[in-house]
Design a protein around this motif. Structure first.
Motif, mmCIF file in Angstrom:
data_model
loop_
_atom_site.group_PDB
_atom_site.id
_atom_site.type_symbol
_atom_site.label_atom_id
_atom_site.label_comp_id
_atom_site.label_asym_id
_atom_site.label_seq_id
_atom_site.Cartn_x
_atom_site.Cartn_y
_atom_site.Cartn_z
ATOM 1 N N ALA A 204 7.285 7.586 3.071
ATOM 2 C CA ALA A 204 6.980 6.179 3.361
ATOM 3 C C ALA A 204 7.652 5.277 2.340
ATOM 4 O O ALA A 204 7.673 5.585 1.144
ATOM 5 C CB ALA A 204 5.473 5.953 3.350
ATOM 6 N N ASN A 205 8.207 4.155 2.808
ATOM 7 C CA ASN A 205 8.816 3.202 1.894
ATOM 8 C C ASN A 205 7.763 2.222 1.377
ATOM 9 O O ASN A 205 6.575 2.316 1.717
ATOM 10 C CB ASN A 205 9.966 2.454 2.567
ATOM 11 C CG ASN A 205 9.531 1.759 3.858
ATOM 12 O OD1 ASN A 205 8.414 1.262 3.955
ATOM 13 N ND2 ASN A 205 10.428 1.738 4.836
ATOM 14 N N ALA A 206 8.186 1.253 0.559
ATOM 15 C CA ALA A 206 7.244 0.331 -0.083
ATOM 16 C C ALA A 206 6.504 -0.537 0.934
ATOM 17 O O ALA A 206 5.304 -0.778 0.797
ATOM 18 C CB ALA A 206 7.990 -0.543 -1.089
ATOM 19 N N VAL A 207 7.227 -0.987 1.962
ATOM 20 C CA VAL A 207 6.606 -1.849 2.977
ATOM 21 C C VAL A 207 5.557 -1.077 3.763
ATOM 22 O O VAL A 207 4.441 -1.572 4.008
ATOM 23 C CB VAL A 207 7.682 -2.426 3.923
ATOM 24 C CG1 VAL A 207 7.028 -3.245 5.038
ATOM 25 C CG2 VAL A 207 8.670 -3.275 3.146
ATOM 26 N N GLN A 208 5.876 0.134 4.178
ATOM 27 C CA GLN A 208 4.922 0.958 4.916
ATOM 28 C C GLN A 208 3.708 1.292 4.065
ATOM 29 O O GLN A 208 2.575 1.278 4.556
ATOM 30 C CB GLN A 208 5.616 2.244 5.383
ATOM 31 C CG GLN A 208 6.677 2.023 6.442
ATOM 32 C CD GLN A 208 7.458 3.289 6.758
ATOM 33 O OE1 GLN A 208 7.649 4.142 5.882
ATOM 34 N NE2 GLN A 208 7.917 3.411 8.000
ATOM 35 N N THR A 209 3.936 1.575 2.799
ATOM 36 C CA THR A 209 2.820 1.875 1.898
ATOM 37 C C THR A 209 1.898 0.667 1.738
ATOM 38 O O THR A 209 0.677 0.807 1.722
ATOM 39 C CB THR A 209 3.362 2.293 0.515
ATOM 40 O OG1 THR A 209 4.192 3.432 0.663
ATOM 41 C CG2 THR A 209 2.214 2.619 -0.431
ATOM 42 N N PHE A 210 2.507 -0.520 1.665
ATOM 43 C CA PHE A 210 1.711 -1.734 1.486
ATOM 44 C C PHE A 210 0.818 -1.998 2.693
ATOM 45 O O PHE A 210 -0.377 -2.291 2.545
ATOM 46 C CB PHE A 210 2.641 -2.922 1.244
ATOM 47 C CG PHE A 210 1.935 -4.237 1.131
ATOM 48 C CD1 PHE A 210 1.233 -4.571 -0.021
ATOM 49 C CD2 PHE A 210 1.969 -5.150 2.171
ATOM 50 C CE1 PHE A 210 0.580 -5.779 -0.129
ATOM 51 C CE2 PHE A 210 1.326 -6.365 2.073
ATOM 52 C CZ PHE A 210 0.622 -6.683 0.930
ATOM 53 N N PHE A 211 1.395 -1.904 3.888
ATOM 54 C CA PHE A 211 0.644 -2.266 5.092
ATOM 55 C C PHE A 211 -0.259 -1.141 5.600
ATOM 56 O O PHE A 211 -1.213 -1.414 6.347
ATOM 57 C CB PHE A 211 1.608 -2.688 6.205
ATOM 58 C CG PHE A 211 2.171 -4.069 6.007
ATOM 59 C CD1 PHE A 211 1.391 -5.198 6.234
ATOM 60 C CD2 PHE A 211 3.477 -4.246 5.563
ATOM 61 C CE1 PHE A 211 1.908 -6.474 6.038
ATOM 62 C CE2 PHE A 211 3.997 -5.517 5.368
ATOM 63 C CZ PHE A 211 3.208 -6.628 5.613
ATOM 64 N N ARG A 212 0.006 0.102 5.222
ATOM 65 C CA ARG A 212 -0.788 1.207 5.756
ATOM 66 C C ARG A 212 -1.749 1.822 4.741
ATOM 67 O O ARG A 212 -2.621 2.597 5.126
ATOM 68 C CB ARG A 212 0.137 2.292 6.304
ATOM 69 C CG ARG A 212 0.998 1.793 7.457
ATOM 70 C CD ARG A 212 1.656 2.910 8.212
ATOM 71 N NE ARG A 212 2.440 2.411 9.338
ATOM 72 C CZ ARG A 212 3.037 3.189 10.243
ATOM 73 N NH1 ARG A 212 2.941 4.503 10.136
ATOM 74 N NH2 ARG A 212 3.725 2.655 11.226
ATOM 75 N N ILE A 213 -1.570 1.471 3.476
ATOM 76 C CA ILE A 213 -2.490 1.990 2.453
ATOM 77 C C ILE A 213 -3.151 0.857 1.688
ATOM 78 O O ILE A 213 -4.383 0.749 1.652
ATOM 79 C CB ILE A 213 -1.754 2.938 1.472
ATOM 80 C CG1 ILE A 213 -1.263 4.189 2.201
ATOM 81 C CG2 ILE A 213 -2.680 3.329 0.315
ATOM 82 C CD1 ILE A 213 -0.519 5.156 1.327
ATOM 83 N N THR A 214 -2.335 -0.017 1.086
ATOM 84 C CA THR A 214 -2.882 -1.073 0.225
ATOM 85 C C THR A 214 -3.769 -2.038 0.999
ATOM 86 O O THR A 214 -4.925 -2.271 0.620
ATOM 87 C CB THR A 214 -1.743 -1.844 -0.465
ATOM 88 O OG1 THR A 214 -0.901 -0.930 -1.178
ATOM 89 C CG2 THR A 214 -2.316 -2.865 -1.433
ATOM 90 N N ILE A 215 -3.243 -2.610 2.089
ATOM 91 C CA ILE A 215 -4.014 -3.596 2.854
ATOM 92 C C ILE A 215 -5.284 -2.994 3.458
ATOM 93 O O ILE A 215 -6.370 -3.600 3.344
ATOM 94 C CB ILE A 215 -3.130 -4.247 3.942
ATOM 95 C CG1 ILE A 215 -2.036 -5.100 3.293
ATOM 96 C CG2 ILE A 215 -3.979 -5.109 4.874
ATOM 97 C CD1 ILE A 215 -2.558 -6.248 2.461
ATOM 98 N N PRO A 216 -5.223 -1.812 4.124
ATOM 99 C CA PRO A 216 -6.471 -1.228 4.647
ATOM 100 C C PRO A 216 -7.511 -0.958 3.562
ATOM 101 O O PRO A 216 -8.717 -1.143 3.796
ATOM 102 C CB PRO A 216 -6.004 0.082 5.292
ATOM 103 C CG PRO A 216 -4.588 -0.184 5.677
ATOM 104 C CD PRO A 216 -4.046 -1.037 4.581
ATOM 105 N N GLN A 217 -7.071 -0.545 2.374
ATOM 106 C CA GLN A 217 -8.010 -0.289 1.293
ATOM 107 C C GLN A 217 -8.610 -1.584 0.742
ATOM 108 O O GLN A 217 -9.756 -1.606 0.279
ATOM 109 C CB GLN A 217 -7.307 0.463 0.157
ATOM 110 C CG GLN A 217 -6.914 1.888 0.505
ATOM 111 C CD GLN A 217 -8.105 2.785 0.746
ATOM 112 O OE1 GLN A 217 -9.066 2.786 -0.006
ATOM 113 N NE2 GLN A 217 -8.047 3.549 1.828
ATOM 114 N N LEU A 218 -7.833 -2.660 0.804
ATOM 115 C CA LEU A 218 -8.307 -3.952 0.303
ATOM 116 C C LEU A 218 -9.034 -4.778 1.375
ATOM 117 O O LEU A 218 -9.567 -5.847 1.056
ATOM 118 C CB LEU A 218 -7.128 -4.771 -0.229
ATOM 119 C CG LEU A 218 -6.438 -4.269 -1.490
ATOM 120 C CD1 LEU A 218 -5.226 -5.147 -1.789
ATOM 121 C CD2 LEU A 218 -7.392 -4.268 -2.675
#
Length: 298
Positions: A204-218
């Motif tokens: 996963a790249n940075a954008v995918q990590t942001f929208f699929r991990i960071t945002i759901p966790q936040l």
């Protein structure tokens, strides 16, 4: 059960309420009773001034809804609140991620945290005075714009109908984003690093990590922040009143300044009460969603 046991059980059940009694009394006097009085005033003609106010039902609400100034206040409030909340969210997340990155040292992060959180530490009066001086036609903002050839004349940021609402909204964004930044930063630090390591192994790249991990966790934190910020921003009064007073010509008139003017400038307490009830209903709806979200989260 003996009489002594019953007395002991009764004492255990009532003791917590006795501890809460002082707070309950204060809330009743300072919160519940004033709300009931305002709601009651909204259904009468001009109360307080009239010794024998007459019940007029929804007449005050009809006058409010057809008042052009009130409609302008609703429009300005919608723009002010929506832009502020969205900007708070975006800026808060960006700065929080910047302070959470591993590419900055601890000392650098500490310095930036102090700098970024400064706007939140100032009172509304300090913020208003500071920005009124900076946005003055002869202030530093116009000086810098002319220095970099971005404008050829001094701009009346707070005295122009074209720029006043934009300027006040910008000031509110500047003073409010640190709350998001601190809350999101705490949320970021609570996300397990295993999730990011697993995503990097999956390619996963940075954008995918942001929208699929960071945002759901936040997501739980962000929803709570948005709801709270909406209620706080819609009630923002001091900043607007001390910078523009709702002017020029209602350009920055919001629901809070409209209510104040109706009650304390025009002495139309019934109209002010009706306006306040409308704001109360809006905030109550948001509060219900907030409580339900918190229960679902728990």
């Amino acid at each position: 059960m003996t009489k002594g046991n019953r007395s002991s059980v009764f004492k255990k059940k009532t003791t917590p309420y006795l501890y809460l009694l002082p707070t309950i009394i204060l809330m009743l006097i300072l919160l519940i009773i004033p709300i009931i009085m305002v709601v009651r005033y909204s259904f009468y003609d001009n109360v307080i001034i009239n010794k024998n106010p007459v019940f007029v039902g929804l007449e005050n609400f009809k006058k409010i809804i057809t008042d052009s100034t009130f409609l302008a206040a609703i429009k300005n409030t919608f723009i002010f609140v929506s832009v502020s909340v969205v900007a708070h969210l975006i800026i808060g997340i960006c700065f929080a991620m910047l302070l959470n990155t591993r590419y900055l040292g601890n000392k650098t992060k500490g310095i930036f945290r102090v700098i970024y959180v400064l706007p939140w530490m100032f009172t509304a009066s300090v913020i208003a005075i500071l920005w009124k001086m900076m946005l003055n036609p002869n202030g530093i903002v116009n000086y810098l714009l002319q220095f970099f050839n971005l404008t050829s004349q001094n701009i009346e940021w707070l005295g122009s109908r074209k720029f006043a609402l934009l300027a006040v909204t910008f000031i509110n964004i500047w003073s409010g984003y640190p709350f998001y930044m601190i809350s999101v930063l705490a949320g970021l630090q609570g996300i397990s690093t295993d999730l990011y390591e697993a995503s990097s192994l999956d390619g996963a790249n940075a954008v995918q990590t942001f929208f699929r991990i960071t945002i759901p966790q936040l997501k739980p934190i962000l929803i709570s922040l948005i709801m709270l910020d909406f209620v706080w921003t819609i009630q923002q009064f001091a900043l607007i009143w001390m910078t523009t007073g709702g002017g020029p010509i209602n350009a920055t008139e919001t629901l809070s300044t409209y209510i104040y003017k109706q009650g304390f400038s025009k002495y139309q307490y019934s109209m002010a009460s009706a306006s306040a009830v409308i704001v109360l209903i809006i905030c109550t709806i948001i509060a219900i969603f907030y409580v339900r979200h918190q229960k679902a989260r728990d």
